[in-house]
Write a protein that holds these residues in place. Structure first.
Motif, PDB file in Angstrom:
ATOM      1  N   VAL A  26       0.852  -1.186   0.000  1.00  0.00           N
ATOM      2  CA  VAL A  26       0.000   0.000   0.000  1.00  0.00           C
ATOM      3  C   VAL A  26       0.889   1.238   0.000  1.00  0.00           C
ATOM      4  O   VAL A  26       1.842   1.324   0.759  1.00  0.00           O
ATOM      5  N   GLN A  31      -2.454   6.397   0.142  1.00  0.00           N
ATOM      6  CA  GLN A  31      -3.520   5.517   0.604  1.00  0.00           C
ATOM      7  C   GLN A  31      -3.600   5.520   2.121  1.00  0.00           C
ATOM      8  O   GLN A  31      -2.646   5.879   2.819  1.00  0.00           O
ATOM      9  N   CYS A  32      -4.737   5.094   2.609  1.00  0.00           N
ATOM     10  CA  CYS A  32      -5.042   5.146   4.034  1.00  0.00           C
ATOM     11  C   CYS A  32      -3.969   4.493   4.897  1.00  0.00           C
ATOM     12  O   CYS A  32      -3.360   5.148   5.740  1.00  0.00           O
ATOM     13  N   LEU A  36      -5.349  -3.285   9.297  1.00  0.00           N
ATOM     14  CA  LEU A  36      -6.632  -3.970   9.339  1.00  0.00           C
ATOM     15  C   LEU A  36      -6.509  -5.200  10.224  1.00  0.00           C
ATOM     16  O   LEU A  36      -5.401  -5.675  10.475  1.00  0.00           O
ATOM     17  N   GLN A  41      -2.778  -3.596   5.355  1.00  0.00           N
ATOM     18  CA  GLN A  41      -3.073  -2.187   5.564  1.00  0.00           C
ATOM     19  C   GLN A  41      -4.225  -1.771   4.674  1.00  0.00           C
ATOM     20  O   GLN A  41      -4.405  -2.299   3.585  1.00  0.00           O
ATOM     21  N   CYS A  42      -4.993  -0.820   5.138  1.00  0.00           N
ATOM     22  CA  CYS A  42      -6.128  -0.331   4.366  1.00  0.00           C
ATOM     23  C   CYS A  42      -5.624   0.287   3.065  1.00  0.00           C
ATOM     24  O   CYS A  42      -4.738   1.129   3.075  1.00  0.00           O
ATOM     25  N   ARG A  44      -7.507   1.823   0.860  1.00  0.00           N
ATOM     26  CA  ARG A  44      -8.348   2.908   0.346  1.00  0.00           C
ATOM     27  C   ARG A  44      -7.524   4.182   0.232  1.00  0.00           C
ATOM     28  O   ARG A  44      -6.406   4.247   0.709  1.00  0.00           O
ATOM     29  N   CYS A  48     -10.193   7.890   2.854  1.00  0.00           N
ATOM     30  CA  CYS A  48     -10.939   6.768   3.406  1.00  0.00           C
ATOM     31  C   CYS A  48     -11.837   7.199   4.567  1.00  0.00           C
ATOM     32  O   CYS A  48     -11.395   7.878   5.493  1.00  0.00           O
ATOM     33  N   ARG A  50     -13.560   4.997   6.427  1.00  0.00           N
ATOM     34  CA  ARG A  50     -13.678   3.936   7.432  1.00  0.00           C
ATOM     35  C   ARG A  50     -12.794   4.199   8.631  1.00  0.00           C
ATOM     36  O   ARG A  50     -13.019   3.686   9.713  1.00  0.00           O
ATOM     37  N   HIS A  51     -11.756   4.913   8.396  1.00  0.00           N
ATOM     38  CA  HIS A  51     -10.800   5.167   9.462  1.00  0.00           C
ATOM     39  C   HIS A  51     -10.723   6.662   9.740  1.00  0.00           C
ATOM     40  O   HIS A  51     -10.749   7.477   8.827  1.00  0.00           O
ATOM     41  N   LYS A  56      -5.259   7.397  10.962  1.00  0.00           N
ATOM     42  CA  LYS A  56      -4.418   7.614   9.792  1.00  0.00           C
ATOM     43  C   LYS A  56      -3.166   8.390  10.151  1.00  0.00           C
ATOM     44  O   LYS A  56      -2.104   8.164   9.591  1.00  0.00           O
TER      45      LYS A  56
END
Ligand SMILES: [Zn+2]
Length: 77
Positions: A26, A31-32, A36, A41-42, A44, A48, A50-51, A56
């Protein structure tokens, strides 16, 4: 027809990475990157939803503070 010398392909620092992050699939610059439950790693974008910002900001290894990267990300898109 003889264009041998165009000003192309001579960028001295094009291949110079800021820092090598071996295990990053990532790109945490864009990216985020929040960890996870799966261990990954996220992936998005920085935006993002979600977080939260706190999560972040806590991601290690970014070249600049999250807020700065986010600002640049938004400017670029
Ligand atoms: Zn995320």
């Amino acid at each position: 027809m003889d264009h041998t010398q165009t000003q192309h392909g001579s960028q001295p620092d094009s291949n110079q990475a800021h820092a090598s992050r071996p295990k990053a699939s990532v790109d945490i610059e864009k990216q985020c990157g929040v960890p996870l439950p799966s261990g990954a790693q996220c992936a998005r974008s920085l935006t993002c939803t979600r977080h939260g910002f706190a999560a972040k900001r806590a991601v290690p290894g970014r070249s600049a503070p999250f807020d700065q990267l986010l600002a640049e990300y938004r400017r670029a898109s």
